[in-house]
Design an enzyme around this catalytic site. Structure first.
Site, PDB file in Angstrom:
ATOM      1  N   ALA A  65       0.858  -1.177   0.000  1.00 57.61           N
ATOM      2  CA  ALA A  65       0.000   0.000   0.000  1.00 57.61           C
ATOM      3  C   ALA A  65       0.897   1.231   0.000  1.00 57.61           C
ATOM      4  CB  ALA A  65      -0.871  -0.008   1.249  1.00 57.61           C
ATOM      5  N   GLY A  84       0.536  -5.042   1.034  1.00 57.04           N
ATOM      6  CA  GLY A  84      -0.690  -5.082   0.235  1.00 57.04           C
ATOM      7  C   GLY A  84      -0.469  -5.733  -1.129  1.00 57.04           C
ATOM      8  N   GLU A 122      -0.894  -9.250  -0.569  1.00 53.51           N
ATOM      9  CA  GLU A 122      -2.316  -9.497  -0.252  1.00 53.51           C
ATOM     10  C   GLU A 122      -3.165  -9.492  -1.523  1.00 53.51           C
ATOM     11  OE1 GLU A 122      -2.036  -6.420   2.794  1.00 53.51           O
ATOM     12  OE2 GLU A 122      -2.988  -7.805   4.186  1.00 53.51           O
ATOM     13  N   GLU A 131       4.647  -5.338   7.089  1.00 55.87           N
ATOM     14  CA  GLU A 131       3.888  -4.275   7.772  1.00 55.87           C
ATOM     15  C   GLU A 131       4.367  -4.009   9.184  1.00 55.87           C
ATOM     16  OE1 GLU A 131       2.584  -6.652   5.920  1.00 55.87           O
ATOM     17  OE2 GLU A 131       0.978  -5.887   4.651  1.00 55.87           O
TER      18      GLU A 131
END
Ligand code: 3H9
Length: 714
Positions: free
Chosen positions: A63, A109, A112, A132
């Site tokens: 992200a 992300g 993910e 993260e």
């Protein structure tokens, strides 16, 4: 502006290419564009399957970290993450096989998104990870739920709590990746996608069922991980939140686990821990941006090096070069000194080998890169010389004068001085543009910081070369100005002064060390000095006295000099601030002698020793650092407050989760820091002097980083 996400049909397969340089980070616009492209492919009669791939050098590095700053409350995060989770379910529910094609990195992300695809293929040197936790958060887009279903809870916990990426072959073995593509990634992914379309195969990670045994093993792994983290996580909260989220998914199923993940993510993302770690992520990248040095500044290729001085620092620096594969000449005055130095280097490598981190062959190969010498022969062949002789101005000047004669004119002449004036060496060498400080931190082969000290005439090319070299040596290079002690040791003098004065006022050596290690430092000031050597500071003080200077203003404790006179240099002599079992031992016990010395020195200064609260120790020491840091910043010896934070995090192990001394001051609030300096001035004397920058920032209602005077939230 080019499209962030492109859509093409190749050979009956929809190819969705994410093109958001430099690392294809998932900004809100990228999330939406991926969602729309997958929906389009689902409805496109020309596409039998879908491949998701990254443009440039990587898949998706996660992200967009900057976007987390827009989440002001946990509630903001909860509402946003609901949308992200739903989006990923839509991808997973695609009616056509959806394949992630991974090269470079699939991180956070990025991984993910890949987990929400039905299959993942990768090139051999790709890496996948959930880092993260290194940003003080947890995977927030289903990673704590899908990853354990793909690769088992044990590896998922490991990856999510240590944040380290794994290589594609391991990911294949673990079930995270379904195939390694040997040739062209896109071509291989299209073939793979077509085969899945032909067999009508679709696999949703969220639907992978867990057996009762798998659940039990997973829950046990969570309990074991918590135990380990109690010892290793050092006050950080995010690693525990990761384990809670994974456990919730194992015990209550994907849907409830996902809700728990969102709640825990929402708590973490607004925490001070996460803000501090995100700050350090960007600060570490900012340090490479140095005024006057552009991307086009030419750099010199460093093929060979020389280190002058085979003592503790010189030996560690030679190891650093050898570890990076750079051949290095190691020079000392006589054979005995060289042999001592080489023996220490070999011993260090053997310790690494005994831990299984090096093979015997690697040890020999690395040792072979270090060539001992007692002469300057061969110095004309090297691209850089690092001087690491004793911290003595005359000796260093003589060394630079000699280097000016024997080294090639384009050779970088670096000094490992920790305090002295680089410009004086520069003048002595006769080629000041080539001279620069390369201040390594002890042990030089371990500590990640390299303070790069820019002299008055150091050329941009030499600075740019140093920054590039730091990376190659596995260090974080921070360019600082040439003041006494540069940034690290100049501020440290104020930290140590406070530690000494607290001792004289009544705190004990053990209390001060305990309080600061509880704060998060790997070692307290006294333990640190026993490791570094009490003689080092004492010699610097003697030199300063000889030129009529002191390191920090105000009262100076006589205790360290008294220890020096007694021959108590620390661990190496078996006694310093503590007593040790034997010289060189790390096994320490408190020594009543220190209390006696503190009583005597306190009496001389008319102080009645009294108990001191733990909080006051943290407050005094961190305030001393922030106030002097403000002065360093204002005087221009550090480019940014973030550079100071990086110096302290990598040079002294200042706790990452507090973001470094300047960021920590912002979280405490600069008005509080200012009020403390004023209070200490009233209590202890004029040597506590408010840094003008601190005063100005408070008057303007700003912090070192923030527009408001405090960034602290949770
Ligand atoms: C996450 O994904 C949470 C999820 O669970 C989702 C929740 C909803 N964002 O490091 P470099 C910039 S959290 C924004 O020098 P390298 C970086 O600042 C995220 N910017 O290159 C730099 O900018 P500049 C999890 C990012 O080749 C430039 O890209 N992911 C991001 O040495 C080049 O970076 C991570 O934690 C980002 N995510 O290393 C991975 N990543 O040029 C973080 C990079 O202006 N990234 N930038 O200074 C990395 O570890 C390294 O950047 C990487 C490349 C290994 C990818």
């Amino acid at each position: 502006m080019p499209d962030l996400v492109r859509y093409d049909i190749t050979d009956g397969v929809a190819v969705i290419t994410i093109d958001n340089p430099p690392v294809n980070a998932l900004s809100p616009a990228v999330w939406t564009a991926i969602d729309e492209a997958v929906a389009r492919a689902g409805a496109d009669a020309a596409a039998q399957a879908i491949v998701l791939i990254g443009a440039g050098t990587t898949f998706i590095a996660g992200a967009d970290i900057k976007v987390f700053d827009t989440l002001k409350t946990s509630a903001d995060s909860m509402s946003r993450s609901g949308g992200t989770h739903a989006l990923l379910r839509r991808l997973e529910d695609s009616p056509k096989p959806l394949i992630a094609a991974i090269h470079g990195n699939a991180l956070g992300g990025g991984l993910e998104v890949a987990q929400a695809c039905h299959f993942r293929v990768a090139v051999k040197d790709a890496r996948v990870g959930q880092p993260e936790v290194l940003l003080g958060i947890i995977p927030g887009a289903g990673g704590t739920q899908r990853l354990p279903r793909l690769c088992g809870a044990k590896l998922a916990i490991e990856m999510c709590t240590d944040g380290k990426a794994v290589a594609a072959p391991k990911a294949l073995e673990a079930g995270i990746v379904d195939a390694i593509v040997p040739g062209d990634l896109l071509q291989g992914a299209i073939e793979f996608a077509k085969s899945k379309a032909a067999s009508g195969q679709i696999r949703k990670a969220r639907d992978i069922a867990l057996t009762a045994d798998q659940v039990k093993a997973g829950v046990d792994a969570c309990a074991a991980a918590r135990q380990t983290l109690t010892k290793t996580a050092k006050g950080a909260k995010a690693p525990f939140a990761v384990v809670d989220a994974i456990e919730a998914g194992l015990a209550s199923g994907f849907d409830r686990g996902s809700v728990r993940e969102r709640e825990l993510f929402a708590d973490c993302v607004v925490s001070t821990e996460s803000k501090a770690l995100r700050h350090l992520f960007f600060a570490e990248r900012e340090v490479a941006k140095v005024p006057g040095i552009s991307k086009d500044t030419p750099t010199k290729e460093i093929r060979r090096a020389a280190v002058i001085g085979a003592g503790t620092m010189g030996g560690g620096i030679a190891m650093t070069y050898a570890n990076a594969g750079i051949p290095v000449l190691l020079k000392d005055v006589d054979d005995a000194a060289l042999q001592r130095g080489l023996a220490t280097i070999r011993r260090n490598y053997e310790v690494t080998m005994s831990k299984g981190k090096m093979t015997a062959e690697q040890v020999e190969k690395t040792m072979a890169l270090i060539t001992p010498t007692t002469t300057y022969d061969g110095l004309d062949q090297v691209d850089i010389v690092v001087e690491a002789v004793f911290e003595n101005m005359d000796l260093k000047k003589a060394t630079f004068a000699e280097l000016g004669k024997v080294a090639r004119p384009d050779c970088v002449l670096a000094s490992n001085s920790s305090t002295l004036d680089i410009d004086e060496f520069a003048r002595a060498s006769g080629r000041p543009a080539q001279v620069i400080g390369h201040h390594f931190f002890s042990p030089a082969n371990v500590m990640k910081l390299l303070e790069i000290v820019r002299g008055r005439e150091t050329s941009p090319e030499v600075i740019a070369t140093s920054l590039k070299l730091a990376k190659r040596l596995g260090k974080v290079g921070v360019v600082v100005g040439n003041c006494f002690g540069f940034v690290a040791n100049r501020m440290l003098a104020y930290y140590m002064r406070e530690a000494y004065l607290l001792l004289e006022e009544g705190a004990s050596v053990e209390q001060i060390d305990r309080v600061l290690t509880e704060f998060g430092l790997p070692v307290g000031p006294y333990g640190m000095q026993d490791i570094a050597g009490i003689d080092v500071g004492a010699r610097i003080r003697m030199y300063l006295k000889s030129i009529g200077k002191t390191r920090a203003e105000g009262p100076q404790s006589a205790i360290p000099d008294r220890l020096f006179e007694m021959g108590r240099y620390g661990q190496k002599t078996g006694a310093g601030w503590y007593k040790y079992d034997a010289p060189g031992s790390r096994n320490r016990t408190p020594d009543p002698l220190i209390e006696q010395l503190a009583d005597e020195e306190a009496a001389k200064r008319g102080i009645t020793r009294h108990p001191i609260a733990d909080d006051e120790i943290v407050a005094r020491i961190t305030t001393a650092l922030a106030n002097e840091g403000a002065r360093v910043l204002e005087e221009g010896y550090a480019t940014r407050a973030g550079d100071i934070d990086i110096v302290y995090v990598y040079g002294f192990g200042f706790p990452r989760h507090s973001g470094g001394p300047m960021f920590y001051a912002d979280t405490v609030g600069l008005p509080t820091i200012l009020a403390r300096v004023q209070e200490y001035r009233a209590r202890f004397g004029d040597y506590w002097e408010v840094a003008p920058l601190l005063e100005r920032l408070v008057a303007e209602g700003r912090g070192f980083y923030s527009d408001s005077a405090s960034v602290g939230a949770a």
